[in-house]
Structures are given as structure tokens and as C-alpha cells.
Design a protein around this motif. Structure first.
Motif, PDB file in Angstrom:
ATOM      1  N   SER A   1      28.882  40.118  24.563  1.00 12.30           N
ATOM      2  CA  SER A   1      30.110  40.122  24.970  1.00 12.30           C
ATOM      3  C   SER A   1      31.021  39.649  23.953  1.00 12.30           C
ATOM      4  CB  SER A   1      30.331  39.568  26.370  1.00 12.30           C
ATOM      5  OG  SER A   1      31.640  39.353  26.582  1.00 12.30           O
TER       6      SER A   1
ATOM      7  N   ARG B   1      40.477  42.904  38.196  1.00 11.89           N
ATOM      8  CA  ARG B   1      39.171  42.906  37.904  1.00 11.89           C
ATOM      9  C   ARG B   1      38.249  43.209  39.029  1.00 11.89           C
ATOM     10  NH1 ARG B   1      38.917  41.606  32.546  1.00 11.89           N
ATOM     11  NH2 ARG B   1      40.535  40.818  31.541  1.00 11.89           N
TER      12      ARG B   1
ATOM     13  N   SER C   1      42.488  44.112  33.908  1.00 16.47           N
ATOM     14  CA  SER C   1      41.077  44.648  33.690  1.00 16.47           C
ATOM     15  C   SER C   1      41.116  46.088  33.001  1.00 16.47           C
ATOM     16  CB  SER C   1      40.280  44.833  34.818  1.00 16.47           C
ATOM     17  OG  SER C   1      39.254  45.298  34.969  1.00 16.47           O
ATOM     18  N   TYR C   2      42.418  46.601  33.190  1.00 16.96           N
ATOM     19  CA  TYR C   2      42.365  48.020  32.332  1.00 16.96           C
ATOM     20  C   TYR C   2      43.108  47.984  31.280  1.00 16.96           C
ATOM     21  CZ  TYR C   2      43.176  52.923  32.101  1.00 16.96           C
ATOM     22  OH  TYR C   2      43.579  54.418  31.658  1.00 16.96           O
TER      23      TYR C   2
ATOM     24  N   SER D   1      39.511  48.193  28.797  1.00 16.89           N
ATOM     25  CA  SER D   1      38.766  46.946  28.269  1.00 16.89           C
ATOM     26  C   SER D   1      39.241  46.691  27.084  1.00 16.89           C
ATOM     27  CB  SER D   1      37.165  47.179  28.443  1.00 16.89           C
ATOM     28  OG  SER D   1      36.447  46.162  27.542  1.00 16.89           O
TER      29      SER D   1
ATOM     30  N   SER E   1      30.077  47.024  25.523  1.00 21.73           N
ATOM     31  CA  SER E   1      30.223  47.808  26.997  1.00 21.73           C
ATOM     32  C   SER E   1      29.325  47.406  28.087  1.00 21.73           C
ATOM     33  CB  SER E   1      30.101  49.269  26.688  1.00 21.73           C
ATOM     34  OG  SER E   1      31.282  49.983  25.577  1.00 21.73           O
TER      35      SER E   1
ATOM     36  N   ARG F   1      30.124  43.877  29.220  1.00 21.36           N
ATOM     37  CA  ARG F   1      31.125  43.611  30.056  1.00 21.36           C
ATOM     38  C   ARG F   1      31.319  44.186  31.457  1.00 21.36           C
ATOM     39  NH1 ARG F   1      33.862  39.694  28.485  1.00 21.36           N
ATOM     40  NH2 ARG F   1      35.931  40.609  29.391  1.00 21.36           N
TER      41      ARG F   1
ATOM     42  N   HIS G   1      34.855  44.223  34.015  1.00 22.74           N
ATOM     43  CA  HIS G   1      35.448  45.401  34.066  1.00 22.74           C
ATOM     44  C   HIS G   1      34.819  46.401  34.996  1.00 22.74           C
ATOM     45  CE1 HIS G   1      38.245  44.387  30.709  1.00 22.74           C
ATOM     46  NE2 HIS G   1      37.185  44.045  30.052  1.00 22.74           N
TER      47      HIS G   1
ATOM     48  N   ASP H   1      37.559  51.118  33.444  1.00 23.75           N
ATOM     49  CA  ASP H   1      37.925  50.395  32.341  1.00 23.75           C
ATOM     50  C   ASP H   1      37.374  50.348  30.847  1.00 23.75           C
ATOM     51  OD1 ASP H   1      39.705  49.344  34.273  1.00 23.75           O
ATOM     52  OD2 ASP H   1      38.399  47.572  34.564  1.00 23.75           O
ATOM     53  N   VAL H   2      36.014  50.355  30.964  1.00 20.19           N
ATOM     54  CA  VAL H   2      35.016  50.635  29.802  1.00 20.19           C
ATOM     55  C   VAL H   2      34.998  51.971  29.208  1.00 20.19           C
ATOM     56  CG1 VAL H   2      32.675  50.616  29.051  1.00 20.19           C
ATOM     57  CG2 VAL H   2      33.531  48.699  30.569  1.00 20.19           C
TER      58      VAL H   2
ATOM     59  N   GLY I   1      38.637  52.144  27.423  1.00 20.72           N
ATOM     60  CA  GLY I   1      38.435  51.256  26.291  1.00 20.72           C
ATOM     61  C   GLY I   1      37.779  51.952  25.080  1.00 20.72           C
TER      62      GLY I   1
END
Length: 230
Positions: A81, A135, A149-150, A152, A193, A196, A202, A206-207, A210
Motif C-alpha cells: 500500500s 469508505r 474513497s472514490y 483510489s 490495488s 487497498r 476502498h 474505487d480501485v 483508479g
């Protein structure tokens, strides 16, 4: 947008200041505005009509309540992370860019990673502020950043930076080293990814957004300057 991995080798001419500003505006800033609109629209859709998807929440709960969380994985994912932390991303970008500048003497090539993470960060910060997604409602293993959260930011930054490194690595002449560096550069965003998600920071979307942000910004940065094809 296709990836022309050798565009910077075919044309090594130095751009004028006017060309640099013109191309940055037309080929990076303009498309980034469109990317920003797409990410914000997707965020409103996710938090609105598609809000509360049980399938997405199940991913976080499975990682929390299943047998996935162990002391070893807690430590391992903490390291992964941190690869997406702002100070690590900026520091890595600065060091690699300076080395590339020293080796090539071409500033317009050395700035590619910096362009990628700068555009990514701009899109991320404004999108996060506008969408304002909470989150996941699970135990979190990291202190929550002030942003929402959004999307990531860790994933977006790692994707943008290391994907540009992967593009640059194609200039390495030794095949085994080129393949090794490329593999590592592609692997890092995947590790960030998973970390997280594992650490409860997340939602899955979100990921994914991202990653999208990072990929598009890396492509825009790689093509930021017009190059002759012949």
C-alpha cells in the motif's frame, strides 16, 4: 489510443517552448478534462442509482471476515500500500526522471512520468471532492486520508507512474532486463490495488476507476508531444 512504444526514439528533436505548451494543452489538458467528466459521472452513478451494490460490499467483507487477514498479510499489504503513498510516488518519480534526464539530456522525455502523475492527481483530487464517497463499512488497517474513497488515489498514482516506467523500459537493450523491469512495473499497481482492498480502504469500483485514471493519464503523458513518424 494505441501505444507507440518507439515514438521517442524515431524523433529525438527538441521542441520549442511554443510547441511544448501547445501540445501539452491539446494532447494532455484537453483530454484530461474529458477523463475527469467520465470519472465524476461514473462516481455519481455508483453512489446514486447503483449505490449499495451488495456484490461490491461483499468483496470487502470477504477480505475482512474470511481467512485472508493474517499478521503476515497485514504487514505485506502495508508495504504494498505504501508504494502508492504520495511521498513515495513523488520521490520515485523525481529520482527516475533525474536519472533519465542525466542519461538522455532530453527534458521533454524525462518529464513524462511527472506529467502522468500530475494529471492523475488533479483528476483524482477534484473527483474525490465532488463525488465524496464514504469508505467501506469494514475495519480499516490504515488511517483514512482526508480525501474520499472514490476513486483510489493510491492505485491511480501507482498505475500512472509505473505504466510510464514500463513504456520507457522498452528502450533497454538487454532483453532479460527489459522483461524484468516491465514485469515489475506492471506488477506494482496490481499489488497496490489488492492492498487497498485488503486493508479496507476502498470499494472495488474505487480501485477499478483508479486504474482507469492511471492508465489514461499514462497514455496521455506518453503521447504528450507530437513526434514525426518518419
Amino acid at each position: 489510443m494505441t501505444v507507440d512504444l518507439h515514438r521517442w526514439q524515431r524523433d529525438e528533436s527538441k521542441p520549442s517552448a511554443r510547441e511544448a505548451w501547445r501540445d501539452a494543452a491539446a494532447r494532455v489538458i484537453g483530454p484530461a478534462v474529458v477523463l475527469f467528466a467520465v470519472i465524476v459521472s461514473a462516481g455519481w452513478l455508483i453512489t446514486g442509482p447503483l449505490g449499495g451494490l451488495e456484490e461490491e460490499t461483499a468483496v470487502n467483507r470477504e477480505l475482512q471476515e474470511g481467512r485472508s487477514r493474517t499478521a503476515l498479510w497485514d504487514t505485506t499489504t502495508e508495504i504494498w500500500s505504501r508504494l502508492g503513498n504520495t511521498e513515495i510516488i513523488i520521490g520515485t518519480c523525481a529520482i527516475v526522471s533525474l536519472v533519465i534526464l542525466w542519461r538522455t539530456r532530453k527534458w521533454w522525455y524525462a518529464v513524462i512520468p511527472a506529467i502522468a502523475i500530475s494529471i492523475q492527481a488533479t483528476v483524482f483530487v477534484i473527483s474525490a471532492w465532488i463525488v465524496g464517497r464514504e469508505r467501506p463499512d469494514v475495519e480499516k488497517l490504515d488511517p483514512a486520508p482526508p480525501t474520499s474513497s472514490y476513486p483510489s488515489g493510491h492505485v491511480g498514482a501507482a498505475t500512472a507512474l509505473y505504466l510510464t516506467f514500463a513504456f520507457m523500459a522498452q528502450r533497454i537493450e538487454r532483453a532479460w532486463l527489459r522483461r524484468l523491469v516491465t514485469t515489475v512495473c506492471i506488477l506494482v499497481p496490481l499489488l497496490v490495488s489488492y492492498a487497498r482492498l485488503y486493508r479496507g480502504m476502498h470499494h472495488l469500483s474505487d480501485v477499478l476507476l483508479g486504474v482507469l485514471n492511471g492508465i489514461v493519464c499514462a497514455l496521455l503523458a506518453w503521447h504528450w508531444l507530437r513526434r514525426r513518424r518518419s
